[in-house]
Design a protein around this motif. Structure first.
Motif, PDB file in Angstrom:
ATOM      1  N   VAL A 131       1.656  21.120   5.932  1.00  0.00           N
ATOM      2  CA  VAL A 131       0.488  21.627   5.882  1.00  0.00           C
ATOM      3  C   VAL A 131      -0.279  19.785   6.783  1.00  0.00           C
ATOM      4  O   VAL A 131       0.478  18.762   6.803  1.00  0.00           O
ATOM      5  N   THR A 133      -2.458  16.795   9.005  1.00  0.00           N
ATOM      6  CA  THR A 133      -3.014  16.074   8.228  1.00  0.00           C
ATOM      7  C   THR A 133      -4.616  16.191  10.052  1.00  0.00           C
ATOM      8  O   THR A 133      -4.827  16.659  11.415  1.00  0.00           O
ATOM      9  N   ARG A 188     -14.693  10.241   5.356  1.00  0.00           N
ATOM     10  CA  ARG A 188     -14.035  10.092   4.243  1.00  0.00           C
ATOM     11  C   ARG A 188     -15.116  11.152   3.223  1.00  0.00           C
ATOM     12  O   ARG A 188     -16.187  11.205   2.761  1.00  0.00           O
ATOM     13  N   ALA A 191     -16.370  13.148  -3.426  1.00  0.00           N
ATOM     14  CA  ALA A 191     -15.859  14.583  -4.780  1.00  0.00           C
ATOM     15  C   ALA A 191     -16.572  16.151  -4.564  1.00  0.00           C
ATOM     16  O   ALA A 191     -16.367  17.156  -4.709  1.00  0.00           O
ATOM     17  N   ILE A 194     -15.261  18.329  -1.582  1.00  0.00           N
ATOM     18  CA  ILE A 194     -14.249  18.106  -1.495  1.00  0.00           C
ATOM     19  C   ILE A 194     -14.750  19.378  -2.291  1.00  0.00           C
ATOM     20  O   ILE A 194     -13.551  20.155  -2.729  1.00  0.00           O
ATOM     21  N   ALA A 195     -15.350  19.354  -3.645  1.00  0.00           N
ATOM     22  CA  ALA A 195     -14.944  20.183  -5.067  1.00  0.00           C
ATOM     23  C   ALA A 195     -15.944  21.917  -4.058  1.00  0.00           C
ATOM     24  O   ALA A 195     -15.024  22.943  -4.427  1.00  0.00           O
ATOM     25  N   GLU A 198     -12.522  22.935  -2.536  1.00  0.00           N
ATOM     26  CA  GLU A 198     -11.964  23.672  -2.972  1.00  0.00           C
ATOM     27  C   GLU A 198     -11.915  24.839  -4.334  1.00  0.00           C
ATOM     28  O   GLU A 198     -11.061  25.701  -4.175  1.00  0.00           O
ATOM     29  N   LEU A 287      -7.911  27.348   4.235  1.00  0.00           N
ATOM     30  CA  LEU A 287      -7.178  26.015   3.304  1.00  0.00           C
ATOM     31  C   LEU A 287      -6.370  25.383   4.217  1.00  0.00           C
ATOM     32  O   LEU A 287      -7.202  24.219   3.741  1.00  0.00           O
ATOM     33  N   TYR A 288      -5.909  25.568   4.887  1.00  0.00           N
ATOM     34  CA  TYR A 288      -5.321  23.969   6.069  1.00  0.00           C
ATOM     35  C   TYR A 288      -6.532  23.481   6.587  1.00  0.00           C
ATOM     36  O   TYR A 288      -6.099  22.292   5.811  1.00  0.00           O
ATOM     37  N   LYS A 291      -8.283  21.699   3.578  1.00  0.00           N
ATOM     38  CA  LYS A 291      -7.599  20.722   2.977  1.00  0.00           C
ATOM     39  C   LYS A 291      -7.040  20.110   3.896  1.00  0.00           C
ATOM     40  O   LYS A 291      -7.004  17.988   3.246  1.00  0.00           O
ATOM     41  N   ASP A 294     -10.399  17.289   3.331  1.00  0.00           N
ATOM     42  CA  ASP A 294     -10.333  16.983   2.012  1.00  0.00           C
ATOM     43  C   ASP A 294      -9.460  15.391   2.173  1.00  0.00           C
ATOM     44  O   ASP A 294     -10.071  14.681   1.494  1.00  0.00           O
ATOM     45  N   TYR A 295      -8.400  15.647   2.568  1.00  0.00           N
ATOM     46  CA  TYR A 295      -7.001  14.511   3.066  1.00  0.00           C
ATOM     47  C   TYR A 295      -7.987  12.744   3.753  1.00  0.00           C
ATOM     48  O   TYR A 295      -8.113  12.146   3.353  1.00  0.00           O
ATOM     49  N   TYR A 296      -8.477  14.334   4.659  1.00  0.00           N
ATOM     50  CA  TYR A 296      -9.349  12.290   5.353  1.00  0.00           C
ATOM     51  C   TYR A 296      -9.597  11.519   4.944  1.00  0.00           C
ATOM     52  O   TYR A 296     -10.830  11.776   4.173  1.00  0.00           O
ATOM     53  N   ASP A 297      -9.027  10.350   5.470  1.00  0.00           N
ATOM     54  CA  ASP A 297      -9.836   9.176   4.159  1.00  0.00           C
ATOM     55  C   ASP A 297      -9.480   7.638   5.766  1.00  0.00           C
ATOM     56  O   ASP A 297      -8.278   6.837   5.257  1.00  0.00           O
TER      57      ASP A 297
END
Lengths: 387, 387
Positions: A131, A133, A188, A191, A194-195, A198, A287-288, A291, A294-297
């Motif tokens: 996974v 980044t 980032r 929600a 991300i939703a 997802e 998917l990768y 994801k 979404d993780y990035y912040d």
């Protein structure tokens, strides 16, 4: 340096280009894992100058690729995805700049991704692919930059998830980046973003052909991936653009089907988009990359939760561009970003473009957008031009 | 009549209620087809007065049911879906009004739908169930009204697709409806609303267990239906409400999973919503009701393309309610509706409620909403009270 010109959006094509490949023996990922060999597909336009610094580094969005402009052959009907922006005399002028665009690590358009062969097994990685980044993706781009012998980047430019990579470039390699243009980007995901990602992932994973990512020798999760694409596609448009483009117009002018066929044009458009997408994209890559996005912040990763502290570590001049009708990475997120950059004492220009086309507006030919980028690049280049 | 009181949102429960059933031998649908027998599940609260006109007719939304308030038993933990609104002393005061709520035709909560037995085959209808219109659903409700011996409806009330049925009631049976309260409704779906419904339908139809609607004796298309629900659920919320409710908070407080499990709370929330939904809803019903809603076009069906001409055929007093953060049936659509009603010379009150919770705001306890409905109903009742 060269003078600023009003460029022509419909200008000269960047011509015939070739997909090139760079292979790194190994890349140590943010999680400590070593991945190798790593192949990165890329394309270049224009010529690298003697100082090796007239570089515009372009980061593509989620499902994009390295083919940013021009044509692969004389017969090729469709140019690269940002052809209106990149070419001789265009917004990003290939007569002046050496343009590089590479396919992100984890994708499926020539760069190493979950569909590539895992040297340990001789079979495609599937879910054994690590996974990633966004930082890993940028790290792979930096390896390519070193390989090309580039000393400085005049500007890193990109929209959407590409815009997030632009920010990551500024943080990870501040000494290489003179200027940055994050377009329709965010520090980032909300929600809501991300939703949507997802649910798109769930659509893929709900397809029995997905088979926990192990489908490269059998039927592919085409139906799930098509649904994922349709979800994404809606979020790239806007209420207004869909009203203008489709409204309630029917496929058949006369009546409803009274079954579950596509009645409305918007329905058949989405089905077509879904169908076309599965021909060119790998479900696991979807998917990768989602994801990773979404993780990035940015604030969390580089400023212990503070976006201001994070940006304080960067040195680039910024041109931040957002679009009024973008509801995926809404313009208020760009405003917040600009505010943080200013608090960090950075030189920032911000432009919120009045556009009805939603998040994808940066992909649509626009004189406003092209002139803005052209002018900014001209200013940046002039600053570093030999006296 | 009775006096207007500030009701208490947390007031007395509507008590124990029973699901009742009405059977019509046959219903002639808008497409000319006869469907029968037709069973309509419903529930009532309060007492019908001697004039048989103190009726509040409630229309539920897409996946709702007839269980509008109170509990099925003493042990029941969850009340009906609008319990904060319907009950003694509440917004819709069951001490004054006789409240009726029925499950729409085509649904799966007791009323006849695609999962019901087709008398011609002895098996569930599946896709042999006729494609309904919202008008057909209202027609079935009218049959129930006749069966109950109701002479007049004080007000038809409903949100979302229920609000569209409210409008259809006013058009189809103007002589029966004194007042109407369409909440978070529209006279027709936008391209965006159709797009979301279509992708949700595609998610269901992509599930191999769907099997062209023929799955009642085998595995159900649960995964596809769950994805459809997740898509819908996002559209019922708003960017702001999702930020407030979830933000980027993680399931596990400490770190990402670095796999494709649910990392963020918003992800597990959506997965949970999807999973819960498949336990109570039929995939084919989802297809039929969304399609009926997409087809609905009030102006086209009743005014030869003119919403003004259509509304001119109605006689009700209206209270139109919308929510600022609703992006599925945006408040501008309610404004357009109100404008058309006024042009038709109708008596209309309009209230745009400042709410961050998106389309679903009407389902959340709100003193503003309850008082507004209570006051409007009081005015309407007073107008028709014996002098």
């Amino acid at each position: 340096m060269s003078e600023y010109i009003e460029h022509d959006v419909q200008g000269v094509s960047a011509g015939i280009v070739e997909k090139q490949y760079f292979e790194a023996e190994e890349l140590v990922l943010d999680n400590g894992q070593a991945l190798g060999p790593v192949i990165i597909a890329y394309e270049t336009h224009g010529r690298l100058n003697a100082d090796r610094d007239n570089v515009i580094w372009i980061c593509h969005a989620l499902t994009g690729d390295s083919h940013v402009a021009g044509y692969y052959s004389e017969e090729d009907e469709k140019p690269g995805w940002w052809d209106f922006m990149v070419g001789p005399g265009k917004g990003i002028d290939t007569d002046r700049y050496f343009v590089v665009c590479s396919n992100v690590l984890g994708s499926c358009q020539g760069s190493t991704g979950p569909g590539s062969i895992n040297p340990e097994t001789g079979n495609p990685y599937g879910l054994n692919f690590p996974v990633l980044t966004l930082g890993d993706m940028v790290k792979a781009q930096k390896a390519l930059l070193d390989h090309l012998g580039i000393r400085k980047i005049t500007a890193v430019v990109g929209g959407s998830v590409g815009g997030m990579q632009v920010l990551e470039w500024c943080l990870r390699y501040p000494e290489f980046v003179r200027a940055a243009i994050p377009i329709a980007a965010t520090t980032r995901h909300s929600a809501l973003a991300i939703a949507f990602n997802e649910v798109a992932r769930q659509a893929i994973m709900a397809d029995p052909n997905w088979n926990h990512g192990d489908y490269y020798f059998g039927n592919k999760p085409d139906l799930g991936l098509a649904v994922a694409r349709m979800i994404g596609h809606i979020t790239y448009l806007s209420d207004e653009s869909m009203r203008l483009k489709f409204g309630r117009r029917l496929q058949d002018k006369f009546d409803f089907s009274y079954n579950f066929e596509a009645d409305f044009q918007v329905e058949s458009y989405l089905r077509y988009q879904g169908k076309k997408f599965v021909e060119r994209f790998d479900a696991n890559s979807f998917l990768y990359i989602t994801k990773a996005a979404d993780y990035y912040d940015l604030g969390q990763e580089h400023g212990r939760g503070s976006v201001v502290d994070a940006f304080a570590k960067t040195r680039a001049r910024y041109l931040v561009i957002s679009f009024t009708s973008d509801w995926l990475y809404p313009t208020y997120q760009s405003r917040e970003m600009v505010k943080a950059m200013k608090k960090s004492g950075l030189e920032v220009s911000f432009c919120e473009i009045e556009a009805s086309w939603g998040h994808d507006a940066f992909l649509l030919p626009s004189t406003t957008l092209s002139n803005m980028i052209n002018g900014f690049l001209y200013n940046v280049s002039s600053q570093y031009a030999p006296q």
